[in-house]
Design an enzyme around this catalytic site. Structure first.
Site, PDB file in Angstrom:
ATOM      1  N   ALA A 385      -3.373 -26.861  10.384  1.00 48.47           N
ATOM      2  CA  ALA A 385      -4.139 -28.107  10.297  1.00 48.47           C
ATOM      3  C   ALA A 385      -4.930 -28.347  11.579  1.00 48.47           C
ATOM      4  O   ALA A 385      -6.083 -28.782  11.537  1.00 48.47           O
ATOM      5  CB  ALA A 385      -3.198 -29.282  10.021  1.00 48.47           C
ATOM      6  N   ASP A 387      -6.083 -26.074  13.536  1.00 42.66           N
ATOM      7  CA  ASP A 387      -7.203 -25.140  13.501  1.00 42.66           C
ATOM      8  C   ASP A 387      -8.366 -25.694  12.683  1.00 42.66           C
ATOM      9  O   ASP A 387      -9.529 -25.373  12.941  1.00 42.66           O
ATOM     10  CB  ASP A 387      -6.764 -23.797  12.902  1.00 42.66           C
ATOM     11  CG  ASP A 387      -5.844 -23.026  13.832  1.00 42.66           C
ATOM     12  OD1 ASP A 387      -5.811 -23.354  15.025  1.00 42.66           O
ATOM     13  OD2 ASP A 387      -5.164 -22.100  13.356  1.00 42.66           O
ATOM     14  N   GLU A 388      -8.037 -26.518  11.697  1.00 38.07           N
ATOM     15  CA  GLU A 388      -9.059 -27.085  10.814  1.00 38.07           C
ATOM     16  C   GLU A 388      -9.431 -28.520  11.204  1.00 38.07           C
ATOM     17  O   GLU A 388     -10.059 -29.244  10.433  1.00 38.07           O
ATOM     18  CB  GLU A 388      -8.554 -27.074   9.368  1.00 38.07           C
ATOM     19  CG  GLU A 388      -8.342 -25.675   8.808  1.00 38.07           C
ATOM     20  CD  GLU A 388      -9.641 -24.910   8.659  1.00 38.07           C
ATOM     21  OE1 GLU A 388     -10.648 -25.550   8.299  1.00 38.07           O
ATOM     22  OE2 GLU A 388      -9.662 -23.702   8.913  1.00 38.07           O
ATOM     23  N   CYS A 389      -9.030 -28.931  12.419  1.00 35.46           N
ATOM     24  CA  CYS A 389      -9.371 -30.266  12.943  1.00 35.46           C
ATOM     25  C   CYS A 389      -8.680 -31.412  12.215  1.00 35.46           C
ATOM     26  O   CYS A 389      -9.094 -32.567  12.345  1.00 35.46           O
ATOM     27  CB  CYS A 389     -10.878 -30.503  12.934  1.00 35.46           C
ATOM     28  SG  CYS A 389     -11.771 -29.371  14.004  1.00 35.46           S
TER      29      CYS A 389
END
Length: 450
Positions: A385, A387-389
């Site tokens: 999560a 990594d995906e902001c």
């Protein structure tokens, strides 16, 4: 809301070519550091086919964005948190991963590097030059607590001084059992001349009257009875913003934070009215309570403060809450128009509590490591999560572990929350949670000045 950069195809290809010229990070694909300087300086292998090289900002290209996992919508709010079955001061520390794991050793090394980057301060304020503290009282409080106090805090202090100029902090102590503490101690001058407390340490204001279940967003300003560890404090989502409301908590009973209004006049007035409803209030005390209640209401009117327990600002904030959290006050994080910023922890509150209870109740280290596996899976999802902001998931899981309580979760909390706060640009909270967990105590003796 944060606007994420848009990368076109050529930009992505150029970034990939430049990345090949950078030295490879020694942690390779296992690295989860999001520090912009680190990402700029080192190359990281692709986690999976189609992923682009990481950038300082979250990538928008390089494959489809993983679908968010939805939490089962059984109820509109989490179960009422029960008192933890574990004695936090006696529970042994357990590692979240098996001790013979090479991956654990690598992650521990990364954690140590991240902690160095965080610069979360020493155990006390002995490293601070006392002469560097601001002379202006408002700036002094901000310097010590890392947040500004709202105007009603200072207005309430002036009110208490008119009620009892000799002991403003004790105006409500005899009848209500309330004593003004925390930053009020600075206004009262109780910090003056205190170089070391009774424990031989310089006062650390980040722990001064910080109760067991007080998250970094909460700052205690009134203490009640010691038996239930009742106290009242300001709650703010972002350290750069003013508090949205005040809440009460009885730390000996549970982690629940109960909103009571958006200013001290409203909060104290509501408790005075509740006290007046009781039949155990004598004639003299009843007369005083009636008088002070009227004076509180009159002063609030002059200051333009609402006496409602649920104001318009509180209702507006409630619409921004992305999850209720175990403490019940909810979590607010920035979410953009593409729903980037938060994804829920893929466990219902009740199921998560069952997982945590098994860990706490484990009889052996081997059993505890086994019960830790479901939690470790959630931690891995938090890394994805991040990594995906979607930084809110780490905040939610870390805060739920904190609210559940128990030393056994402290290392995991320190793995989750400081990073979440830094990613959300709420760095003061990273320092507060780290300081609190070093000496987290389930007691009512929490003054750093005595």
């Amino acid at each position: 809301m944060q606007i994420l950069p848009v990368f076109d195809c050529e930009t992505a290809k150029m970034a990939t070519r430049q990345a090949k010229l950078k030295p490879e990070c020694k942690y390779g694909a296992k690295c989860y550091r999001r520090n912009a300087d680190h990402i700029k300086a080192y190359s990281h292998p692709k986690r999976k086919a189609g992923d682009d090289e990481d950038t300082a900002d979250c990538p928008t290209g390089g494959g489809d964005r993983p679908k968010k996992v939805k939490v089962a919508q059984g109820t509109t709010s989490p179960d009422t948190p029960a008192k933890s079955d574990v004695d936090p001061d006696s529970t042994s520390q357990a590692a979240p991963r098996k001790t013979d794991s090479r991956k654990e050793d690598e992650e521990i090394k990364q954690d140590e590097e991240i902690k160095e980057d965080e610069d979360d301060g020493s155990d006390s304020e002995e490293d601070e030059d006392a002469d560097a503290s601001p002379t202006d009282v408002k700036q002094y409080i901000k310097h010590k607590y890392l947040v500004e106090m709202p105007q009603d805090f200072y207005d309430f202090w002036e009110f208490c001084k008119t009620e009892d100029s000799a002991a403003p902090t004790d105006v409500f102590k005899r009848v209500l059992g309330f004593q003004l503490v925390g930053p009020f101690d600075i206004l009262a001058g109780k910090h003056e001349g205190v170089i070391h407390n009774s424990r031989g340490k310089k006062p650390n204001y980040l722990r001064h009257w910080r109760y067991y279940y007080d998250p970094p967003e909460f700052l205690t300003v009134i203490k009640g009875d010691d038996d239930s560890q009742f106290h009242i404090g300001y709650f703010r989502d972002d350290p750069q913003e003013m508090p949205v409301f005040l809440a009460s908590n009885a730390a000996k009973i549970s982690c629940v934070l109960s909103p009571r209004g958006d200013n001290l006049f409203a909060v104290v007035s509501s408790y005075v009215k509740e006290k007046l409803k009781g039949k155990d209030v004598g004639g003299g005390d009843r007369k005083w309570l009636e008088g002070v209640c009227q004076r509180l209401q009159e002063q609030a009117g002059l200051l333009g403060l609402s006496l409602d327990m649920r104001t318009k600002a509180m209702k507006t904030r409630q619409k921004k809450v992305v999850c209720n959290s175990f403490h019940g006050a909810g979590i607010v994080v920035p979410v953009d128009e593409n729903e980037i910023g938060y994804r829920p922890v893929p466990e219902t509150p009740s199921d998560l509590k069952k997982i945590l209870k098994k860990i706490v109740d484990a009889r052996t280290e081997k059993e505890r490591n086994q019960f830790f596996d479901p939690l470790q899976e959630l931690i891995t999802l938090v890394q994805f999560a991040n990594d995906e902001c979607d930084y809110g998931e780490g905040l939610e899981l870390g805060m739920d572990l904190f609210s559940y309580g128990g030393k056994v979760f402290h290392s995991t909390i320190l793995h989750l929350l400081p990073l979440a706060y830094q990613l959300l640009r709420r760095k003061p909270y990273a320092k507060i949670i780290s300081t609190h967990l070093r000496h987290r105590r389930h007691t009512a003796d929490l003054s750093e000045l005595d």
